[in-house]
Write an enzyme that holds these catalytic residues in place. Structure first.
Site, PDB file in Angstrom:
ATOM      1  CG  LEU A 136      -1.767   1.245   1.462  1.00  0.00           C
ATOM      2  CD1 LEU A 136      -2.747   1.476   0.300  1.00  0.00           C
ATOM      3  CD2 LEU A 136      -2.537   1.141   2.780  1.00  0.00           C
ATOM      4  CD  GLN A 165       7.261  -0.629  48.710  1.00  0.00           C
ATOM      5  OE1 GLN A 165       7.572   0.551  48.862  1.00  0.00           O
ATOM      6  NE2 GLN A 165       6.456  -1.285  49.544  1.00  0.00           N
ATOM      7  CD  GLN A 220      16.654   1.923  34.175  1.00  0.00           C
ATOM      8  OE1 GLN A 220      16.849   2.189  32.989  1.00  0.00           O
ATOM      9  NE2 GLN A 220      17.359   2.454  35.156  1.00  0.00           N
ATOM     10  CD  GLU A 228      -0.359  -3.476   9.425  1.00  0.00           C
ATOM     11  OE1 GLU A 228      -1.049  -2.790   8.676  1.00  0.00           O
ATOM     12  OE2 GLU A 228      -0.062  -4.656   9.199  1.00  0.00           O
TER      13      GLU A 228
END
Length: 379
Positions: free
Chosen positions: A127, A279, A336, A363
């Protein structure tokens, strides 16, 4: 890590199990080596075709799998989690089959579709042009009537599988304006058709992306798909489905990056404990997992709407936008998590990060997706 999928039938569960087996045996062992060497996976698409994985959403009467789109997309995701380039090429093949399967005559479908769906012929979607990417109505490649056929002249660009495909869904100008573009089922080899050097890309190195130069090649009239001037309608209809394919591929890629990051975080120790127990890092992994799950949910929602015959164009754009942005973020975060090792080729996450970038572009760029979504609000 195997995704815990909610599949509609036992047949679908068996299909996913088959896909995982093939992907683990045929794709995963080759992916890194072939990507580094930019080596085309000879014979692999034949293997996928014989397993029935190239024609899953198309009718069984033509050699397809007759599967709902929600199942087909999850197969693409499984492939992408092992080798993104192959999954993208598989999605593009499905996109290239769409015009014939949806707009072709019964005679055309009987003639060409079985070979396409069983993998005897692998397709490309043609296309875009050098100056007509997002603006498809600006196409200049021409298909001029000559005798009982069309003389093709012009240049097409950004063709996945360019030079390797056996056929192309080709969009060329047969008239003026937005209603002057037509779709043709072009052969992969023809007098007057040549291909440029494969693009030197950031990622997806194993599958070539090229330009195509049409220098007066003559295509038979029966290769016209749909009516003259119907090309953009066909192209945009196909892209709704294609965007879901890329959303699924992006989700699989993000899942692969998450899996590597989780495995590494469970093995690496700092300050006397696994880094996953810190954490700050645990929360980062949680955000990555939430992004992957959200991406999967958006493409499945759009696919289920498609399967029910309901409008899904906006949802397809949302899925493509959400999933590819998620893939870019998750793969970056995976680098990371691995720290310095993530920046090396000792681990695949640096490749995943490079592969994710293109998914925000092809796309229809994600800026185009936002345009599609916002236009739906106009009154």
């Amino acid at each position: 890590m195997s995704v815990d999928r909610l599949l509609p039938t036992q047949e679908a569960e068996d299909l996913i199990a088959l896909t995982r087996d093939i992907a683990d045996k045929e794709l995963a062992p080759r992916a890194d080596r072939y990507e580094r060497r930019e080596t085309y996976p000879e014979g692999l698409f034949t293997t996928l075709g014989k397993a029935g994985l190239l024609g899953l959403p198309y009718p069984e009467e033509f050699g397809g799998g007759g599967q709902p789109y929600e199942v087909y997309l999850q197969v693409l995701e499984e492939l992408a989690a092992r080798w993104a380039a192959v999954a993208v090429a598989t999605s593009v093949h499905g996109l290239a089959c769409f015009p014939l399967a949806t707009f072709g005559t019964e005679e055309q479908r009987q003639r060409w579709l079985p070979g396409m769906l069983t993998g005897e012929a692998v397709g490309g979607y043609s296309l875009s042009e050098p100056q007509a990417g997002s603006d498809a109505a600006a196409l200049t490649c021409r298909a001029d009537k000559e005798g009982d056929g069309y003389r093709i002249t012009g240049t097409k660009a950004w063709i996945t599988h360019g030079g390797r495909a056996d056929f192309y869904a080709l969009f060329a100008r047969t008239g003026e304006g937005s209603h002057g573009v037509s779709c043709l089922l072009a052969p992969g080899r023809a007098d007057g058709l040549s291909f440029g050097k494969p693009e030197e890309k950031m990622g997806l190195h194993a599958i070539p992306t090229t330009t195509a130069h049409w220098d007066g090649a003559l295509l038979d009239h029966d290769r016209l798909i749909g009516a003259e001037g119907q090309g953009l309608q066909i192209a945009f209809s196909a892209l709704d489905s294609g965007r879901l394919g890329i959303a699924a591929c992006a989700t699989g890629l993000a899942q692969a990056a998450l899996d590597v990051a989780v495995d590494y975080a469970n093995e690496r120790t700092t300050f006397g404990k696994k880094i996953i127990d810190h954490q700050g890092l645990g929360f980062l992994l949680a955000d990555m997992a939430a992004a992957v799950d959200s991406a999967r949910a958006t493409y499945l929602d759009a696919a289920r709407r498609r399967d029910l015959g309901r409008p899904y164009s906006r949802q397809a754009s949302v899925a493509k936008l959400i999933a590819t942005d998620a893939a870019m973020k998750v793969t970056t975060d995976a680098v990371q998590v691995l720290g310095g090792y993530g920046y090396t080729r000792d681990f695949p996450v640096e490749r995943y990060m490079r592969e994710a970038k293109i998914m925000q572009i092809f796309e229809g760029t994600n800026q185009i997706q936002r345009l599609v979504i916002s236009r739906g609000f106009a009154r």
